[in-house]
Design an enzyme around this catalytic site. Sequence first.
Site, PDB file in Angstrom:
ATOM      1  N   ALA A 317       0.786  -1.233   0.000  1.00 32.82           N
ATOM      2  CA  ALA A 317       0.000   0.000   0.000  1.00 32.82           C
ATOM      3  C   ALA A 317       0.818   1.283   0.000  1.00 32.82           C
ATOM      4  O   ALA A 317       0.307   2.342  -0.347  1.00 32.82           O
ATOM      5  CB  ALA A 317      -0.954   0.017   1.192  1.00 32.82           C
ATOM      6  N   GLY A 318       2.082   1.256   0.423  1.00 32.60           N
ATOM      7  CA  GLY A 318       2.840   2.501   0.533  1.00 32.60           C
ATOM      8  C   GLY A 318       3.115   3.152  -0.805  1.00 32.60           C
ATOM      9  O   GLY A 318       3.319   2.445  -1.795  1.00 32.60           O
ATOM     10  N   PRO A 319       3.095   4.488  -0.875  1.00 32.37           N
ATOM     11  CA  PRO A 319       2.889   5.438   0.220  1.00 32.37           C
ATOM     12  C   PRO A 319       1.429   5.786   0.490  1.00 32.37           C
ATOM     13  O   PRO A 319       1.154   6.629   1.339  1.00 32.37           O
ATOM     14  CB  PRO A 319       3.640   6.673  -0.260  1.00 32.37           C
ATOM     15  CG  PRO A 319       3.506   6.629  -1.750  1.00 32.37           C
ATOM     16  CD  PRO A 319       3.546   5.168  -2.114  1.00 32.37           C
ATOM     17  N   GLY A 321      -1.365   6.277  -2.111  1.00 37.85           N
ATOM     18  CA  GLY A 321      -2.227   6.908  -3.100  1.00 37.85           C
ATOM     19  C   GLY A 321      -3.397   6.026  -3.499  1.00 37.85           C
ATOM     20  O   GLY A 321      -4.566   6.446  -3.451  1.00 37.85           O
ATOM     21  N   LYS A 322      -3.117   4.795  -3.914  1.00 33.74           N
ATOM     22  CA  LYS A 322      -4.195   3.888  -4.327  1.00 33.74           C
ATOM     23  C   LYS A 322      -5.044   3.490  -3.128  1.00 33.74           C
ATOM     24  O   LYS A 322      -6.267   3.323  -3.254  1.00 33.74           O
ATOM     25  CB  LYS A 322      -3.613   2.668  -5.032  1.00 33.74           C
ATOM     26  CG  LYS A 322      -2.923   2.999  -6.353  1.00 33.74           C
ATOM     27  CD  LYS A 322      -2.400   1.742  -7.043  1.00 33.74           C
ATOM     28  CE  LYS A 322      -1.690   2.085  -8.352  1.00 33.74           C
ATOM     29  NZ  LYS A 322      -0.420   2.830  -8.119  1.00 33.74           N
ATOM     30  N   ASP A 365       4.664  -7.845   6.150  1.00 35.90           N
ATOM     31  CA  ASP A 365       5.025  -8.306   4.813  1.00 35.90           C
ATOM     32  C   ASP A 365       3.811  -8.967   4.167  1.00 35.90           C
ATOM     33  O   ASP A 365       3.221  -9.894   4.737  1.00 35.90           O
ATOM     34  CB  ASP A 365       6.191  -9.303   4.923  1.00 35.90           C
ATOM     35  CG  ASP A 365       6.820  -9.635   3.571  1.00 35.90           C
ATOM     36  OD1 ASP A 365       6.085  -9.700   2.564  1.00 35.90           O
ATOM     37  OD2 ASP A 365       8.047  -9.840   3.536  1.00 35.90           O
ATOM     38  N   ASP A 386      -0.010  -3.741  -6.018  1.00 35.22           N
ATOM     39  CA  ASP A 386       0.742  -2.683  -6.702  1.00 35.22           C
ATOM     40  C   ASP A 386       2.210  -2.954  -6.405  1.00 35.22           C
ATOM     41  O   ASP A 386       2.801  -2.380  -5.508  1.00 35.22           O
ATOM     42  CB  ASP A 386       0.295  -1.317  -6.186  1.00 35.22           C
ATOM     43  CG  ASP A 386       0.969  -0.170  -6.913  1.00 35.22           C
ATOM     44  OD1 ASP A 386       1.584  -0.408  -7.970  1.00 35.22           O
ATOM     45  OD2 ASP A 386       0.906   0.966  -6.415  1.00 35.22           O
ATOM     46  N   CYS A 439       4.198  -0.085 -12.254  1.00 35.64           N
ATOM     47  CA  CYS A 439       4.505   1.132 -13.002  1.00 35.64           C
ATOM     48  C   CYS A 439       5.753   0.874 -13.840  1.00 35.64           C
ATOM     49  O   CYS A 439       6.764   1.556 -13.722  1.00 35.64           O
ATOM     50  CB  CYS A 439       4.711   2.315 -12.058  1.00 35.64           C
ATOM     51  SG  CYS A 439       4.795   3.887 -12.956  1.00 35.64           S
TER      52      CYS A 439
END
Length: 503
Positions: A317-319, A321-322, A365, A386, A439
Amino acid sequence: MTGPSEPQGDRSRGGGRPTGGQRGERPGRRGEGTSREGRFGADRRDRRPVRPAVDLPRHVAYQAIAAVHRDDAYANLVLPAMLRDEGLTGRDAAFATELTYGTLRHTGTLDAIITDAAGRDVQRIDPPVRDALRLGAYQLLHTRVPAHAAVSSTVDLVRTVGPGATGFANAVLREVATRDVDGWVAKLAPSAETDPIGHLALAYSHPQWIVRAFAEALGGDLGETARLLIEDNERPPVHLCARPGLADPVELADEVGGAPGAFSPYAVYLSGGAPGELAAVAEGRAHVQDEGSQLVANVLATAPLDGPDGRWLDLCAGPGGKAGLLGALAAQRGARLTAVEVAEHRARLVTQATRGLPVTVLNTDGRTVGADPKLPEGHFDRVLVDAPCTGLGSLRRRPESRWRRRPSDLPPLTRLQRELLTAALRAVRPGGLVGYVTCSPHTVETHVTVTEASRRAGFPIDFVDARPLLPAGMPGLGDGPTVQLWPQRHGTDAMFMALLRRG
């Protein structure tokens, strides 16, 4: 154009290593020695503030570039602090930002030109002088700064960081000024006919292995590969995400002086400024997020799903946004999101990004699915992976990344990607959905990873065609079922998504 708006993404200082030297001191304070010559060319033993011999925008740009190369700093972390410390705003901040990011993007081509102009390999030039020459060459070849001003200001800069090299710098820059950038490319680049990858790499300042990976992902279309490389070298747009239920994108666009996005129902395009200072961002009604990231998160959230739909999981999940967008969507639909982040400082960022939303943050983790009672197998309805990746899809936002990444980075990353995707497939219930996102358009991080993980799952996995879940009219989505977004086609980062259903 305003400088502080250039980078997007994780803006906290926690995301990078210390950028001020061995002791981790904050770079850019007046009088601090952040290079071996000192903050403004003074000896390290003399900590008194000394004003630079050149104008502050150029000197700040030099300090940021030097920090990137000397300390492995990130421009989007060190430059804003330097601008604040020096009180640079408006046109001065914009000029310093353009010089910093432009020089970093074009470093490969600038180095080839400086090598030829100097008659010696650029790596043999003293690092402070080398960075000053890069800055000067960028002004000569890519800005409207008059040649005499670019040369004289750079020589003045060299006088503060490498006093014995002023004559050398003057001679090199005068040689650089004898040709425009096209003339230098014509002289130095390999033939486009015999070595097209090498030609594109030098002409558009990307490492050859990255150019080759882009060309492969684009089916060998070298014309479109060139358009992608050109787009990578442009100043990236700033995108906001209007959080559903908390902000209307049209009203937000009016509020911030922007425009609604072309594809994402939540996107707002900004023309400039400092997005972190906007009231909507400070109040949690919006956050900075590339439109491509918004689109892939929305695909997972809106894909048709049979059965229960209240337990969502963001496995990396970091940082945040999603997780912020998914959390806002979950709030509208009576669902709850579990956001997992292994790095403690990034988990704190996720907590900040999702404050007030139905989100539980776990600092653990994601590969511990089944072993961690908070991450049971077969429990979640929608899961986002992600995955950590090379970031080749966001090189326009992180210009130093293209020069730091190596092909040797791929094996450990792809192994981690497969492990995380395998964990996600275990976490989702039968009939549930997993969205795998990177990405990066590199095929081993996209198609190869997804194919291998789904093949080894131990239970049936079906690919869901993601294209119909994107807005109608989006061009160039390919043959499916996966989706690859592109800067040159969609104006987004090069986001890849595969949507999988567990049988």
